[in-house]
Design an enzyme around this catalytic site. Structure first.
Site, PDB file in Angstrom:
ATOM      1  N   LYS A 120       0.840  -1.209   0.000  1.00 18.98           N
ATOM      2  CA  LYS A 120       0.000   0.000   0.000  1.00 18.98           C
ATOM      3  C   LYS A 120       0.874   1.258   0.000  1.00 18.98           C
ATOM      4  O   LYS A 120       2.073   1.181   0.288  1.00 18.98           O
ATOM      5  CB  LYS A 120      -0.902  -0.003   1.238  1.00 18.98           C
ATOM      6  CG  LYS A 120      -0.137   0.043   2.557  1.00 18.98           C
ATOM      7  CD  LYS A 120      -1.057  -0.178   3.751  1.00 18.98           C
ATOM      8  CE  LYS A 120      -0.258  -0.244   5.039  1.00 18.98           C
ATOM      9  NZ  LYS A 120      -1.080  -0.596   6.195  1.00 18.98           N
TER      10      LYS A 120
ATOM     11  N   TYR B 286      14.709  30.610   6.924  1.00 20.93           N
ATOM     12  CA  TYR B 286      13.471  31.248   7.391  1.00 20.93           C
ATOM     13  C   TYR B 286      13.437  31.327   8.911  1.00 20.93           C
ATOM     14  O   TYR B 286      13.895  30.419   9.596  1.00 20.93           O
ATOM     15  CB  TYR B 286      12.268  30.415   6.938  1.00 20.93           C
ATOM     16  CG  TYR B 286      12.063  30.398   5.451  1.00 20.93           C
ATOM     17  CD1 TYR B 286      11.693  31.561   4.763  1.00 20.93           C
ATOM     18  CD2 TYR B 286      12.219  29.217   4.733  1.00 20.93           C
ATOM     19  CE1 TYR B 286      11.496  31.530   3.391  1.00 20.93           C
ATOM     20  CE2 TYR B 286      12.024  29.187   3.365  1.00 20.93           C
ATOM     21  CZ  TYR B 286      11.660  30.353   2.697  1.00 20.93           C
ATOM     22  OH  TYR B 286      11.469  30.316   1.350  1.00 20.93           O
TER      23      TYR B 286
HETATM   24  C1  LIG Z   1      -0.316  -1.542   6.897  1.00 23.83           C
HETATM   25  C2  LIG Z   1      -0.897  -2.793   7.376  1.00 23.83           C
HETATM   26  C3  LIG Z   1      -0.092  -3.905   7.616  1.00 23.83           C
HETATM   27  C4  LIG Z   1       1.414  -3.887   7.537  1.00 23.83           C
HETATM   28  O1  LIG Z   1       1.938  -3.352   8.732  1.00 23.83           O
HETATM   29  P1  LIG Z   1       3.500  -3.414   9.028  1.00 23.83           P
HETATM   30  O2  LIG Z   1       3.610  -2.915  10.415  1.00 23.83           O
HETATM   31  O3  LIG Z   1       4.152  -2.506   8.054  1.00 23.83           O
HETATM   32  O4  LIG Z   1       3.928  -4.820   8.855  1.00 23.83           O
HETATM   33  C5  LIG Z   1      -0.707  -5.091   7.951  1.00 23.83           C
HETATM   34  N1  LIG Z   1      -2.041  -5.163   8.075  1.00 23.83           N
HETATM   35  C6  LIG Z   1      -2.855  -4.105   7.883  1.00 23.83           C
HETATM   36  C7  LIG Z   1      -4.316  -4.262   8.045  1.00 23.83           C
HETATM   37  C8  LIG Z   1      -2.311  -2.880   7.548  1.00 23.83           C
HETATM   38  O5  LIG Z   1      -3.118  -1.838   7.372  1.00 23.83           O
END
Ligand SMILES: *Cc1c(COP(=O)(O)O)cnc(C)c1O
Length: 357
Positions: A33, A252
């Protein structure tokens, strides 16, 4: 190149091998993702396919579509929930979804939409999972209507990567609730462990899949994982160097003043590239293995460092600068954030460079 993200695919493969050793008979759902945590969704997915992974998860419909359009044929699950009006597209692209509403199941059934679902159950995350009362309603509906489209069940751990007895007990309770789920015969995929879960709770669950995200990159929560290799290095170059001819306020807000004779280097990366602002006078960047302190506020497209006098011959225009690398975990802490936020925040204008060495 001005600023780029180096992704070491050899180390990625090495880490996946190590994860396979850790999970025994279970299989991997590769979590890709958010553009694979900022590293490039299609490229990382293809690398993971080479490692034998045949099941992926994204957060949104458009992320799933992107993979399909790139020719990825493997199973893809959308974990972030979808709206009813997205379901026809989900069907068209042959994606699977996280199901967390009874009404959505009814909608899918009534409209004869062919979409496979993984039931998200609430065990202590307080997010999209269905509670035990809704689970019963769903089971009844599934059995009454002889539905066969619920092929998975999962839940999400909220503190698996955190230390402490209290968190351990909480996680074990979550896993126990997950383990106790039954009553839908068509379920083929059961998954609960995320990165933190894989590292610490590998034998406690009765799932047959794990969901692997950040640990692929050698990181988990606030830790480097012993035995895993670094995958990510965020790099830029020295753009400009000057010796101050009088005391000068840097950047800044005038929050840093350097003295006449001090040497200032300007680096070609800023917060619009994803180099977080903050931690003034604490954050450093690395040039030829030496640390240089960032001075003044990070700008949108540039940042400044102080070059100590004795190192002035070490640093030249065009010299490579490591913004974050193996020190990502410490830097995230200094910045008051997490490694997840830093890597997903690296902007699209930063070129992703895949190296195999
Ligand atoms: C993002 C996500 C993961 C992966 O999590 P990590 O800590 O990066 O392994 C697993 N399950 C769900 C439902 C997630 O949203």
């Amino acid at each position: 190149m001005r600023t780029w993200l180096e992704i070491n695919t050899k180390n990625l493969k090495y880490n996946i091998e190590k994860i396979y050793e850790k999970i025994g008979n279970k299989k991997i759902i590769g979590i890709v993702k958010a553009n694979s945590y900022g590293l490039g969704s299609v490229e990382i997915t293809k690398e993971l396919i080479k490692c034998g992974i045949d099941f992926f998860a994204v957060a949104t419909l458009s992320e799933g579509m992107e993979l399909r359009k790139a020719g990825i044929k493997e199973k893809i699950l959308i974990l972030g929930g979808v709206f009813d009006e997205e379901l026809r597209e989900v069907e068209k692209y042959n994606l699977q979804i996280a199901l967390s509403r009874f009404e959505q199941l009814v909608y899918i059934h009534k409209n004869n939409i062919q979409v496979k679902c993984h039931l998200a159950i609430e065990t202590g995350m307080g997010r999209i999972g269905v509670n035990s009362e809704e689970v019963e309603k769903i089971k009844e509906y599934v059995n009454e209507n002889k539905l066969t489209n619920i092929i998975g069940v999962y839940t999400h751990l909220s503190v698996a990567d955190e230390e402490g007895e209290d968190n351990r007990l909480y996680t074990e309770k979550q896993i126990e609730k997950f383990n106790n789920f039954s009553g839908i015969d068509t379920i083929e995929y059961r998954h609960v462990l995320n990165s933190g879960g894989i590292l610490k709770y590998s034998n406690k669950d009765n799932g047959n899949y794990v969901r692997v995200g950040i640990v692929m990159y050698g990181i988990c929560g606030e830790n480097w994982i012993e035995g895993l290799k670094p995958v990510i290095t965020f790099k830029s170059k020295v753009l400009f160097i000057k010796t101050l001819i009088e005391d000068t306020d840097i950047s800044y807000g005038r929050e840093c003043t350097l003295k006449k004779g001090d040497i200032v280097g300007t680096i070609a990366a800023g917060y619009a590239d994803g180099f977080k602002r903050g931690a003034l006078n604490k954050i450093t960047v690395k040039i030829k293995n030496r640390e240089y302190t960032v001075v003044g506020k990070v700008c949108m497209d540039m940042l400044m460092i102080k070059i100590p006098n004795e190192l002035k011959d070490e640093v030249k225009i065009g010299e490579e600068v490591t913004l974050y690398g193996e020190d990502l975990v410490e830097k995230a802490k200094l910045l008051g954030t997490t490694t997840y936020e830093i890597i997903t925040g690296i902007n699209t204008r930063v070129k992703r460079v895949y190296i195999e060495e």
